[in-house]
Scaffold this active site. Sequence first.
Site, PDB file in Angstrom:
ATOM      1  N   HIS A 121       1.272   0.428   9.126  1.00  0.00           N
ATOM      2  CA  HIS A 121       1.240  -0.522  10.239  1.00  0.00           C
ATOM      3  C   HIS A 121       0.815  -1.915   9.739  1.00  0.00           C
ATOM      4  O   HIS A 121       1.495  -2.914  10.007  1.00  0.00           O
ATOM      5  CB  HIS A 121       0.261  -0.009  11.306  1.00  0.00           C
ATOM      6  CG  HIS A 121       0.192  -0.879  12.521  1.00  0.00           C
ATOM      7  ND1 HIS A 121       0.993  -0.668  13.634  1.00  0.00           N
ATOM      8  CD2 HIS A 121      -0.560  -1.976  12.804  1.00  0.00           C
ATOM      9  CE1 HIS A 121       0.723  -1.595  14.541  1.00  0.00           C
ATOM     10  NE2 HIS A 121      -0.212  -2.407  14.067  1.00  0.00           N
ATOM     11  N   GLU A 122      -0.282  -1.967   9.011  1.00  0.00           N
ATOM     12  CA  GLU A 122      -0.773  -3.263   8.529  1.00  0.00           C
ATOM     13  C   GLU A 122       0.201  -3.868   7.513  1.00  0.00           C
ATOM     14  O   GLU A 122       0.335  -5.092   7.429  1.00  0.00           O
ATOM     15  CB  GLU A 122      -2.175  -3.132   7.921  1.00  0.00           C
ATOM     16  CG  GLU A 122      -3.239  -2.543   8.860  1.00  0.00           C
ATOM     17  CD  GLU A 122      -3.381  -3.259  10.192  1.00  0.00           C
ATOM     18  OE1 GLU A 122      -2.996  -4.433  10.290  1.00  0.00           O
ATOM     19  OE2 GLU A 122      -3.860  -2.623  11.153  1.00  0.00           O
ATOM     20  N   HIS A 148       2.640  -5.950   9.364  1.00  0.00           N
ATOM     21  CA  HIS A 148       2.106  -7.301   9.621  1.00  0.00           C
ATOM     22  C   HIS A 148       2.165  -8.149   8.344  1.00  0.00           C
ATOM     23  O   HIS A 148       2.530  -9.319   8.381  1.00  0.00           O
ATOM     24  CB  HIS A 148       0.644  -7.207  10.083  1.00  0.00           C
ATOM     25  CG  HIS A 148       0.463  -6.739  11.500  1.00  0.00           C
ATOM     26  ND1 HIS A 148       1.080  -7.352  12.560  1.00  0.00           N
ATOM     27  CD2 HIS A 148      -0.287  -5.729  12.027  1.00  0.00           C
ATOM     28  CE1 HIS A 148       0.710  -6.745  13.704  1.00  0.00           C
ATOM     29  NE2 HIS A 148      -0.108  -5.747  13.395  1.00  0.00           N
TER      30      HIS A 148
END
Lengths: 494, 494
Positions: free
Chosen positions: B264-265, B268
């Site tokens: 997920h990170e 980003h």
Amino acid sequence: MSFQKLDELGHRLEALGHALAILGADEATQMAVGGGEARAEAMATLAGMHHRMATAPEIADWIEAAQDEALNEDQAAALREFRRQHLNLTCLPPEFVERQMRTRMRCEQLWRDLRARNDWAGFQPALGGVVDLVREEAQLRAEALKLDPYDALMEQFDPGNRVADVGPVLEELKTFLVDFVPRAIDVQEKRLAKRPLKALSGTYPVDRQRELGLALMAAVGFDVTHGSLSVSHHPFCGGVPTDVRITTRYRTTEFLSALMGVLHETGHALYEQGLPREWAHWPLGKARGMAIHESQSLFVEKQIGRNPAFWTWALPMVERHLGEDWSLDDILPHVHRVERGLIRVDADEVTYPLHVILRFELEQDLVAGRLEVADLPEAWDARMQAYLGLSTIDNPADGPMQDVHWPSGAFGYFPSYTLGAMIAAQQWTAIEREHPDVSADFAEGRFDRVNDWRRERIWSQGSRWSTPELIERATGEPLNADHFRRHLEARYGG
Amino acid sequence: MSFQKLDELGHRLEALGHALAILGADEATQMAVGGGEARAEAMATLAGMHHRMATAPEIADWIEAAQDEALNEDQAAALREFRRQHLNLTCLPPEFVERQMRTRMRCEQLWRDLRARNDWAGFQPALGGVVDLVREEAQLRAEALKLDPYDALMEQFDPGNRVADVGPVLEELKTFLVDFVPRAIDVQEKRLAKRPLKALSGTYPVDRQRELGLALMAAVGFDVTHGSLSVSHHPFCGGVPTDVRITTRYRTTEFLSALMGVLHETGHALYEQGLPREWAHWPLGKARGMAIHESQSLFVEKQIGRNPAFWTWALPMVERHLGEDWSLDDILPHVHRVERGLIRVDADEVTYPLHVILRFELEQDLVAGRLEVADLPEAWDARMQAYLGLSTIDNPADGPMQDVHWPSGAFGYFPSYTLGAMIAAQQWTAIEREHPDVSADFAEGRFDRVNDWRRERIWSQGSRWSTPELIERATGEPLNADHFRRHLEARYGG
């Protein structure tokens, strides 16, 4: 009202200073390799903001007006340091600062390349440019501060230090050391002939060395809730007083260099951690200067960390962490090793001052125009021969190209190293005068009495006193080479 | 000339932003425990400097004057974003901003304490104070931006998003999900009855999980020369585009939560690393907004990281690093687990949007004054019952006290999460339209085609387009819930 404005300015400068300190530590320990360009840009911009903010024209008026305000003692001291900082920052015209910055940066970049290639001829013109500007800088500072040119340069690093005072003390030390170095080496050789050096070879895993380092740091007083230890290429003590970042680097084949490095940086850290919190956003709340800072790092590294009593206590810890069962007679010859060498940063505490004094003498001549850059290799070699019996004439990389200080324009800084060593010894004498049995503390792993003394006399004083005042108030006398001399004689004189 | 001034301002703001980003990441990963107070003080001061600098009165004049200057296309776009940022930052009077900051901080502190004690009665008045100010804020922003009040709040997070556009799409999604959640759970139960869930239990050493995470990050496109992975209590993606700091936290009893968090990170991070470097010091060079940012993290976590083809490739890596020999049929039931629960951050991709829509509806009512804080527990419970069949009436800690967003005054933010999930699915459809076989890339550990597409259409665009414009330009159509619906049906509909 005006003091209030200075106080608010202090908070803004402190925030920028905090950011620069943490960004600097982060760059050396955490930053991704590709992050350098943007980091350099950000730090240069923040440093520029700091400089513009600290030199804004209205500050002179605030300082002037604050004189007439009702200030308490702390505020009056703070005002004095605001004035000193402002004067030091504004005595060079911005046009000159920029020109000098460009010249220094070009020379420093060139130095990194040409030193590796031992290319003095290529380097000389760039260093010449830096020296020209240093002479100009010294003149400008001298006029603004009403000091002699070289004193005006030293004033940036150790406020109050003057050649007229420190010069004779360093001269006296030099005279002593030129005789003493051969004597100490002779004593050492005779001892080693009877009992050869036990090799410090083995495998010392980094994580165990790190744990040992942390254990020793904490024992000698490092507050682990306000600091940390990590790894960087060049060891340093950075960060901020509430979060001091110490770094070291490890070799797995021996543990002493990392350990001694950690102790040295811990000495710097204790000073930072012991600074008065309530003054943190004033120049008054900062460490006094480079010589005093070095006196604190050398106090821990040399006065504590090379004291045999310290090793009585430390050796079982070494054994516990590294599984190495050394006796005091095995370790002390390593810890007290004396060796003539060309490289200042590798030098032991006996020979180190001669490296510094050589530079101190040469840079005074350079600043005064008595020596030109073209003549540096010969001048360096002549002193190196006279002081340590070594030649650098075919090896300028380890002669006048050895250090980053000159290419980066830092003239007046070198004496701080050896002044620090002398001040550390002088503090040690003063502490022993009060607590004659203080060495015995170390054998029990107790450092509270040396730390309490230094906290009260040095750390908590911030920048309240000039360097000579601080020395005299702490130790009861002005800078005096006798203490360092006696320290060396006791440890190395046989 | 005026644009030049904005450009220089951009460099200064960027330097402060860089410092704040790195200080923030450092605080979560490196800072000594006792360093918090001075760090908070420094960051607050820097943030205040950033705000004052970004809202200086002369900036409006520069923006005005720059309209008449000959600007190239990039500069014209940059000017538009300078104007938008300036308007968003200056539409609240400083007196109001300070009052609101105090109220929010008090409420957030109270929330940390009272949520743990499930004390709604104690919390309600503080939240009431925040909501009063949010209504006032929405009104002030609405007047300045000529938008409806709730739209004016959303505008801070996703420029261009309007309730009139996103409301119906979220409404349509809700209608679908209220039916679909029981269906998906039913399908799952039948499947699990045939083949029970294989327990993800074992011992997974942190350093091996970390290496696995780094290997997957690098494979899906994370540039390890411009970022790093470390540990923090709350996982985040921070730092700066040239040095993106990802964090996670590990449990040694299972590896999926840390791994999915890292993916997920990484989503980003890819967005940040892919932003246009040459615009880095302009608002134009920043990521477009929260919904688009979340679309990038969810793209990697859900569209890539929960795609069975991805696991065909990833399982051998899991085995190599963790020594765990799983089959696709073992892992997918974990990766695709659907469960009704009270906690938004623990929810799977099927139930998550209902948590968000509940909050989106309630906060619109709160801002419009159709709902009072005193009635929140009942209103929350009623929707929770209707959407997920769960009650929070006796448990306000997991009801209206669940998230930090409201106590900290962040209204208009929640929809971004689910808009992000929809945008990710819509991008996936668009990519598959161009590359029908793109899933097969993942089975070979290839992510260049999905990354190239997103780099060109999303990352490199910075803030050139409003959120709806960016969606439409990238995918060829406005926001459309069908893609996310079809994604869920395909993955969970049996």
